[in-house]
Design an enzyme around this catalytic site. Structure first.
Site, PDB file in Angstrom:
ATOM      1  N   ARG A  42       0.855  -1.189   0.000  1.00  0.00           N
ATOM      2  CA  ARG A  42       0.000   0.000   0.000  1.00  0.00           C
ATOM      3  C   ARG A  42       0.887   1.233   0.000  1.00  0.00           C
ATOM      4  O   ARG A  42       1.611   1.499   0.948  1.00  0.00           O
ATOM      5  CB  ARG A  42      -0.895  -0.022   1.244  1.00  0.00           C
ATOM      6  N   SER A 111     -12.771  -3.976  -0.422  1.00  0.00           N
ATOM      7  CA  SER A 111     -13.184  -3.510   0.903  1.00  0.00           C
ATOM      8  C   SER A 111     -14.697  -3.357   0.930  1.00  0.00           C
ATOM      9  O   SER A 111     -15.286  -2.835  -0.021  1.00  0.00           O
ATOM     10  CB  SER A 111     -12.550  -2.153   1.214  1.00  0.00           C
ATOM     11  N   LYS A 140      -5.879   4.495   9.057  1.00  0.00           N
ATOM     12  CA  LYS A 140      -6.708   5.039   7.978  1.00  0.00           C
ATOM     13  C   LYS A 140      -7.643   6.066   8.590  1.00  0.00           C
ATOM     14  O   LYS A 140      -8.629   5.716   9.236  1.00  0.00           O
ATOM     15  CB  LYS A 140      -7.507   3.929   7.285  1.00  0.00           C
TER      16      LYS A 140
END
Length: 213
Positions: A42, A111, A140
């Site tokens: 990521r 997700s 996040k």
């Protein structure tokens, strides 16, 4: 490459916030040594060239450990380095479009936060779902929490494997027992720890206990 349930037991999502002078490659290798069963790269701020070079190197590393390797969001990078697949969020490319670009043999993770999103992702060809945040998380900033009942409802609604993500640590992982997930996705619970190998080992042992019926 098929996505097997057991591959999703300890899913490590990279984050360069805690490199402390190490390379991300070195940290991923420690996570793999500790027993991570799946790696997601990521990167939110790297330029394309650096991202691609890093992805190519980490892909080879994951290959040597026989662990699936997916890229977060970027279908282009995944194609360029022949990664095992891609993980997309609700605001990214839709799973069906990703499948068209990647082909039938790649892993697609999506997700999801609701049963509706989960069913749609499954219908459009997702191989697994990442559901969360199941606990509050700093990794996040935009992640909103979902209840463990919703997590369980999603697991019951779909046939594809479901992993939980968001704020999971060795202190709270057992709260997820019996909800139907086949593994956990973690960021800081591995990458923010002083001993990454041990952190991964501990989490893998706990995850194995947690998924036992």
């Amino acid at each position: 490459m098929n996505c097997k349930k057991e591959d999703l037991l300890l899913y490590a999502v990279t984050d360069r916030s805690w490199l402390n002078g190490e390379t991300l490659y070195a940290q991923v290798e420690k996570a793999l040594k500790g027993g991570a069963t799946f790696i997601q790269l990521r990167e939110k701020n790297l330029d394309v060239k650096s991202f691609q070079e890093e992805a190519a190197a980490i892909k080879e590393l994951c290959c040597s450990y026989k662990v699936p390797f997916v890229i977060n969001d970027s279908v282009e990078i995944a194609l360029a380095v022949d990664a095992d697949g891609v993980h997309v969020g609700q605001s990214d490319m839709e799973a069906g479009d990703v499948r068209t670009k990647l082909g039938p043999d790649k892993i697609i993770g999506v997700s999801a936060q609701t049963v509706e999103q989960a069913l749609l992702a499954e219908k459009h060809g997702a191989d697994y779902l990442g559901v969360g945040a199941v606990f509050s998380t700093d990794s996040k900033a935009d992640a909103s929490n979902i209840s463990h009942d919703t997590l369980e409802a999603i697991c019951r609604a779909v046939k594809i494997p479901v992993i939980a993500i968001g704020g999971i640590s060795k202190d709270n992982i057992m709260q997820l027992k019996g909800r139907g997930i086949c593994g956990i996705a973690v960021i800081s619970a591995i990458f923010a720890q002083k001993d990454l190998v041990q952190a991964a080992k501990d989490l893998k042992g706990l995850a194995a206990q947690m998924v036992k019926e």
